[in-house]
Structure formats: C-alpha cells, structure tokens
Motif scaffolding. Structure first.
Motif, short mmCIF file in Angstrom:
data_model
loop_
_atom_site.label_atom_id
_atom_site.label_comp_id
_atom_site.label_asym_id
_atom_site.label_seq_id
_atom_site.Cartn_x
_atom_site.Cartn_y
_atom_site.Cartn_z
N ARG A 331 10.60 52.88 -0.44
CA ARG A 331 10.17 54.30 -0.62
C ARG A 331 9.14 54.39 -1.48
NH1 ARG A 331 13.54 58.62 0.84
NH2 ARG A 331 12.18 60.56 1.03
N LYS A 334 5.71 53.07 -0.42
CA LYS A 334 5.24 54.22 0.63
C LYS A 334 4.50 55.17 -0.14
CE LYS A 334 6.29 57.57 3.98
NZ LYS A 334 7.59 58.22 4.66
N VAL A 557 -1.00 50.73 4.21
CA VAL A 557 0.67 50.57 4.37
C VAL A 557 0.96 49.41 3.41
CG1 VAL A 557 2.52 49.86 5.78
CG2 VAL A 557 0.75 51.38 6.74
#
Length: 579
Positions: A331, A334, A557
């Motif tokens: 998380r 991200k 990413v």
C-alpha cells in the motif's frame, strides 16, 4: 495584559462579537488584523470580514482612523482602558478562517483577534461566552477558568501563541487517548451515525506514538496535550497545523464505519492527513525556517525552504503509516508511486526548481490556473521526493538515514529556526561527506531525481502501466456535464494540435464523446501511435482539430523486487520497517 471577549452574536447572520480591551493604552494605539495565517502561504485579507468597529475609553468615544486595509489608529486620551468592539462575519468552511451557524462554530485567532502593536509579547487573555445550549468548546489554548462545557477564560503567553490555537464550538463527538503519556483529544463535527470513533482513536494513537518515537524515542513531546479538530463535510479535504492542535476537514464517506474492517482509499487518505499535520507539530511549528523566527502578520513571509518543511512532512506522513503498521508495504509503495507519477506528469518540473516554488508559494501555489502545470512544481510533492532521494542515498551509502538528519537538526536547534546551510551541515554530519552537489541539483535544479536507481538499491522495482488516452494526449479534463479541457501540457500532442484550456471535447472521428474513457472505445487500446480528428467547441464555435497521438508513458508502478540481494532486502526492511 491584553483582554478579548468573544461570543457568537448572531448565528443566522454568521457574526461573532469581539471586544478588545487594552489596559494603559498609548496615545496613538495601533491595531491590525493579520492578512495571512501561518501554514497557508497566501495573503487572504481577513480584515474584509470585520465590520462595525467602535472604540471607547469609559463613556468617551475614541476616534478610529483606518490607515490601510487592515490597520486602525485609536486616538486615546488619558490612562483609561481602551475598548474596541467589532463584529466578524464568519462563513468560511475551510481550516484557515472562521465559521459560525446554528450547528457549529470555529475560528482561528488570525481571523478574529486584532493585534495591538507594541504589546504582542504580553500575556493575552480570552473570555469565551454566550454559547448556545449544549455547545461545547475544544481548544489547546490553556484554560484559566472554565465551566464543564469549556466556556470561560483562556490565556496565552503572547499574541503568537494566542493565534496558534484554533477553537472548535458545537455539539461535536469527542474522544481521548494517551500517546507516550500525553493526553490527546479528538473532536469530530458532522459525522454520520455509522462513524466508528473508537477505530479512529486507535489508529490516531498509533500514528502519534510512531511520530513521537521518531522525534524523541521514549521521551515526551514538546506539548502537554494535543487536540485534533475534524470537520466532516459531504466533499472536502484539508488541514492546517498548529503548535498543539490541528484543524482538519474530510469527506463524510472517508470516515471509518462501524462493522467495517477494511482500509478504504478515503480512510487511508484521512490517516495520511492526520499523520501529516501531527508531524508538523515538530517540522515547521518548532523546527522552522529562519525567516519564520518571528512572523510578520501584515505581509508575505518569504522562504525558499518549504520543500523541506512541507515536502519532508509529505514524505514522512505516509511512511509513518507504514511504520505504524496501519498500511502494508504494498500500500505504501502504491502511494509513493502515485506521488512520483503526479510529479513526472508536470512539465513545470523542468521550469521551476523546488526552492523557487517555495519562494513563489505566495503568488503561484494557491492561485493555480490553466498554465500552472507547465510553469510550476509543487514543493509538497517534489519536496517529498527530494526527501526520498536523500533518505535512500544515505541508506545506500550505509552511513546514516534522513531520520537521523532530522533528529540532528532537532538537537542542534533545540527545535528552533534553521536555514539551508544548517541542513547541509546535518547531512554531512550524518552521512560523512558533503551533499551540497545533491542539494544544488535536486533542490535548486530542474532535472529529474535518480529515483529508479535509488529504489532499485532498496529492492523496489520500477515499472510503467500502459498509458491512458489522457496521458497520451497530454490534457487535464474536467467532467462537468461535458468534457472541458482544464489544462494542456507543454509539448504534448494536444498542444501541437491546437487544443486549448476551456475547449469542450465533443467527438472523436465522428463519434460522440461523453467521458474521456470513451476514447478507448472509439480509438482502441492506448498503445500505438494514432491520428485522430477531434471536434471541439470553443466560445460556442465548432472547430475540428487533427491530433497526432504518440505512444507515451503510463503511470509509475512500484513493486518489491524479486529476486533481490540480501543487502537490498535489508535496506528495504530498515527503510519501511513494515510489520
């Protein structure tokens, strides 16, 4: 001592009544209202909300002469106390000003308390009275004499302290917890019945304990109590830091809900906001730019260091969520990738350094327009990435961390003002070499940071998603019943085709567009270069534009590298401290 009385005067008219009392006034007493509030770098002209100013000494009316937009001179006579009475219109729902209606009140001192020139260093006392039934008071301002609801008398050591303690009023939800033995209070106004207050308290406690440990280990923080004031609205987001409290706004749907255990995107955003503003209690409220050693409330206060104080706080806000175990490693990566993507998408990063962005905050950051993306960079996001780059470079070289740099600065300033030279000294003290070349390139230059290389050394792989059509075109679009172009990126396909801000996108290759995602239906996957015809409306005239759309790059990413060396894995674990 300077005295104020403040009360909700007319809830429906949104008016506070304030009475300022100055004992032993000068013959010509100057008073003024701040034009800005520390932490929000824009001249906001709070004095425009003052009305009905009258002055008196006993039964004698004192002439008040307005000298400029926010300053008045009272022509006093004799030693009798001067009283200035006025009303403040309060209907600003942001965290920066003042608000009052039948359900809730809120104010920052910079919006309601006139400053008495030459008397700023004296104690300032505030009497808060006249609250509607069942209304409570929440503030970190030290209480002198108050009732069970918090109505009564409060006192600050000086004017700076007075205006650094916002006040929340109303029938709010209230909860408490302790972090490192220090009392913390959380008040929430406007929450729906499904709000899970106990979960918010537990998660906020973990954030606070992690932040205190970051700065002090097992020692106590530099405040005796701390107050979070959260105003919940249908759609909103923001926060403003203070020395022992913070004012926050969030969307109602972002609150944790009873019976739900997952972490929604909105709740993670709220936790990041809580972490950000709490971290500011050290980084900017105490450890701060030398230019902020004493605020000038009547004008802009310039510094080139917002990249450090806002940007570094933005780096640590989500990182501390990870270290507190509230979000996992995936998380966090991200969230970090989103910051990188947003920064790399701005052509303005090639135009303005993050140091210059800090200095220009007063005229650019809070006044965005259609060219902002092409001419500026955010000292929040680029500053956060400078912090990331320095932290990873220090860790890669194996001599220290940015955590240690921040601790060094706290020790050597006593939690006080500093400049960039001292920051460079701290880097050298921790890292064992000079980092002036990195500071010159990353802070004062406009080239991209070597993040891919630095992340790779910490077992994090950098990838790219396929580009969206908006990324390939180079546009920012608002969906407001139609597709209106908000901004056209410099050097983009959209700019070369002649698209401009304000254009409404109507059709592509004779197919009607209702949302931008429709481009993938009519043009196919956003992978190969493509030519297309755009039908747009500009000032109610139709225009057909031919656009040559390149392949382009998608969003960044970040994923854990597999395989990775033992050294890289150890560096990643030490950096994230993920549980």
């Amino acid at each position: 001592m300077i005295h104020y009385r403040i009360e909700p005067h007319d809830l429906q008219a949104h008016l506070y009544r304030v009475v300022l009392r100055v004992v032993r006034p000068q013959a010509d007493t100057l008073v003024s209202l701040p034009v800005w509030i520390p932490g929000s770098y824009l001249v906001r002209e709070f004095a425009r909300h003052l009305q009905g100013l009258v002055a008196r000494q006993g039964s004698r009316t004192v002439p008040l002469e307005q000298l400029d937009k926010c300053t008045w001179r009272a022509r006093c006579s004799g030693a009798s106390a001067l009283e200035i009475e006025y009303r403040v219109y309060a209907f600003d729902t942001s965290v920066r000003a003042a608000y009052l209606d039948a359900d809730r009140g809120f104010f920052n001192g910079t919006s309601v308390f006139l400053r008495v020139h030459g008397r700023e260093d004296e104690p300032h006392r505030v009497e808060l009275r006249g609250l509607p039934p069942r209304w409570q008071v929440a503030t970190a301002l030290p209480a002198v004499r108050t009732d069970a609801r918090g109505q009564g008398v409060y006192q600050a050591a000086d004017y700076d302290e007075l205006v650094d303690h916002p006040v929340e009023l109303g029938g709010f939800w209230r909860g408490r917890f302790k972090a490192q033995g220090v009392e913390h209070e959380f008040v929430v106004s406007g929450a729906a019945p499904s709000f899970d207050g106990q979960r918010l308290l537990r998660d906020a406690q973990r954030i606070c304990e992690t932040a205190i440990a970051f700065w002090h280990g097992r020692r106590k923080p530099p405040f005796d109590r701390y107050v979070f004031m959260l105003n919940v609205v249908d759609d909103g987001y923001g926060g403003l830091e203070h020395r022992a409290s913070t004012a926050l706004i969030c969307s109602r749907r972002d609150l944790p809900r009873l019976g739900e255990e997952g972490l929604s995107e909105g709740y993670v955003t709220l936790l990041g906001l809580i972490s950000h503003e709490y971290f500011h209690a050290w980084n900017v409220k105490r450890l701060r730019p030398a230019e902020f050693a004493r605020y000038d409330y009547g004008r802009e206060n310039y510094t080139q260091l917002l990249w450090l104080f806002e940007g570094f706080t933005s780096y640590y806000d989500d990182l501390l969520l990870c270290r507190a175990g509230l979000i996992d490693e995936a998380r966090y990566l991200k969230l970090l990738a989103r910051t990188i993507t947003n920064t790399l998408a701005l052509p303005g990063r090639r135009v303005q350094s993050v140091a210059q962005a800090s200095f220009d905050a007063w005229v650019k950051y809070y006044r965005p327009d259609e060219n902002t993306v092409n001419s500026t960079i955010s000292y929040y996001t680029k500053g956060a990435l400078v912090a990331l780059a320095l932290d990873l470079r220090l860790r890669q070289e194996g001599r220290g961390t940015l955590d240690e740099v921040m601790a060094w600065l706290w020790r050597h300033t006593g939690g006080g003002p500093m400049d960039e030279a001292l920051f460079a000294q701290a880097l050298e003290a921790v890292g064992g070499r000079s980092y002036r070349r990195e500071l010159q390139a990353w802070v004062h230059g406009t080239q991209d940071l070597p993040l891919e290389e630095l992340l790779r050394a910490h077992a994090v792989r950098w990838q790219r998603d396929p580009p969206t059509w908006a990324q390939r075109l180079g546009v920012r679009v608002a969906d407001n019943g139609g597709l209106t172009v908000k901004a056209v990126l410099r050097g983009s396909a959209a700019e070369r085709a002649g698209l401009a801000a304000g254009d409404e996108l109507l059709a592509v290759d004779d197919w009607r567009l209702r949302k931008l995602d429709d481009l993938s239906i009519y043009l196919g996957p956003a992978a190969e270069p493509r030519r297309a015809r755009l039908l747009v409306s500009r000032d109610q005239r139709l225009k057909t534009l031919t656009v040559e759309i390149p392949a382009g790059l998608g969003s960044v990413v970040l994923v854990p590298a597999d395989p990775a060396s033992d050294g890289e894995l150890q560096r990643r674990r030490a950096w994230l401290k993920a549980r």
